[in-house]
Design a protein around this motif. Sequence first.
Motif, PDB file in Angstrom:
ATOM      1  N   ARG A  60      57.359  65.845  24.038  1.00 59.08           N
ATOM      2  CA  ARG A  60      58.449  66.042  23.079  1.00 59.08           C
ATOM      3  C   ARG A  60      59.494  64.941  23.218  1.00 59.08           C
ATOM      4  NH1 ARG A  60      63.284  68.071  23.802  1.00 59.08           N
ATOM      5  NH2 ARG A  60      62.759  69.136  25.761  1.00 59.08           N
ATOM      6  N   LEU A  61      59.852  64.614  24.462  1.00 60.22           N
ATOM      7  CA  LEU A  61      60.839  63.557  24.687  1.00 60.22           C
ATOM      8  C   LEU A  61      60.315  62.197  24.232  1.00 60.22           C
ATOM      9  CD1 LEU A  61      62.187  64.629  28.195  1.00 60.22           C
ATOM     10  CD2 LEU A  61      63.464  64.635  26.043  1.00 60.22           C
ATOM     11  N   GLN A  67      60.965  58.187  17.756  1.00 60.06           N
ATOM     12  CA  GLN A  67      61.648  58.370  16.475  1.00 60.06           C
ATOM     13  C   GLN A  67      63.002  57.673  16.474  1.00 60.06           C
ATOM     14  OE1 GLN A  67      61.662  62.652  16.223  1.00 60.06           O
ATOM     15  NE2 GLN A  67      59.618  62.766  15.317  1.00 60.06           N
ATOM     16  N   ALA A  68      63.735  57.768  17.594  1.00 60.79           N
ATOM     17  CA  ALA A  68      65.035  57.096  17.690  1.00 60.79           C
ATOM     18  C   ALA A  68      64.866  55.582  17.579  1.00 60.79           C
ATOM     19  CB  ALA A  68      65.715  57.461  19.012  1.00 60.79           C
ATOM     20  N   LEU A  79      66.998  56.055  26.508  1.00 56.33           N
ATOM     21  CA  LEU A  79      67.420  57.228  27.287  1.00 56.33           C
ATOM     22  C   LEU A  79      66.384  58.343  27.222  1.00 56.33           C
ATOM     23  CD1 LEU A  79      71.227  57.413  26.389  1.00 56.33           C
ATOM     24  CD2 LEU A  79      70.228  56.768  28.593  1.00 56.33           C
ATOM     25  N   LEU A  80      65.881  58.614  26.019  1.00 61.96           N
ATOM     26  CA  LEU A  80      64.901  59.689  25.845  1.00 61.96           C
ATOM     27  C   LEU A  80      63.584  59.362  26.531  1.00 61.96           C
ATOM     28  CD1 LEU A  80      65.674  60.516  22.112  1.00 61.96           C
ATOM     29  CD2 LEU A  80      65.917  62.115  24.023  1.00 61.96           C
ATOM     30  N   SER A 119      56.970  51.017  25.019  1.00 69.59           N
ATOM     31  CA  SER A 119      57.993  51.188  23.982  1.00 69.59           C
ATOM     32  C   SER A 119      59.388  51.063  24.574  1.00 69.59           C
ATOM     33  CB  SER A 119      57.831  52.554  23.308  1.00 69.59           C
ATOM     34  OG  SER A 119      56.648  52.612  22.558  1.00 69.59           O
ATOM     35  N   ARG A 120      59.585  51.674  25.753  1.00 63.99           N
ATOM     36  CA  ARG A 120      60.894  51.594  26.412  1.00 63.99           C
ATOM     37  C   ARG A 120      61.229  50.155  26.784  1.00 63.99           C
ATOM     38  NH1 ARG A 120      60.435  52.325  31.857  1.00 63.99           N
ATOM     39  NH2 ARG A 120      61.218  50.201  31.953  1.00 63.99           N
ATOM     40  N   ILE A 121      60.239  49.419  27.322  1.00 58.79           N
ATOM     41  CA  ILE A 121      60.468  48.034  27.719  1.00 58.79           C
ATOM     42  C   ILE A 121      60.767  47.172  26.497  1.00 58.79           C
ATOM     43  CG2 ILE A 121      59.353  45.977  28.686  1.00 58.79           C
ATOM     44  CD1 ILE A 121      57.949  47.857  30.671  1.00 58.79           C
TER      45      ILE A 121
END
Length: 211
Positions: A60-61, A67-68, A79-80, A119-121
């Motif tokens: 979910r996160l 999406q963010a 953050l998510l 994706s975070r990187i």
Amino acid sequence: MPPAGPSAAVQTYVKQLRQRIAATSRRTPCVDPKEVLSRGHSGYRLDMPDVRVDARVFERLVREGEQAIGRGEDRQGVLLLSDALTLWRGQVLSDVRSSGALRAEALRLDEVRLAAVQSRIDAELRLGQHVHLVSELTALTTLHPLQENLHAQFIVALYRSGRPLEAFRRLREASVRELGIEPSRRLQELHRWVLTGEPLLDAPSYTLTAF
């Protein structure tokens, strides 16, 4: 031959499971272990709400983080996704005897995790956080020597940190050693950009997903 006193053995296991459920539910006092693992006419039933299952919370996160990022909210996405990744404490289902279905689920979650990391990187690179990513990408490209997107991120992070040539050399050595081929045309083009000082590599809005 069934063990002596199977009913007593089952009750002992149920008691131990309820104790584990209680220990992991301390932050949610309303969770009653006897309701989570309840006894009915046909035996015991595990009824754990999705919100208490790490794998479901993780997915979910990740979904909310992606999406963010899709909306251009990179900081919120980071953050998510970071919150999602902190739920990992080791290899998924490592303490469970694997079967075909469980093995497939473990592999699926591993792929979701690796995609979330990338994706975070990507988002952190757009936010200018390349310096602190170098050590993480050093480890990731060592663990995943043939994962080209991680190497592409490593190339960009090193380039922006004033160390432009290390990452491609490592990737080429791994690719030739493991596969007997040169890195893909995409990575060779990125390397050419590094050598020629392509201005896009320094652009804050530059994203490897579009490369």
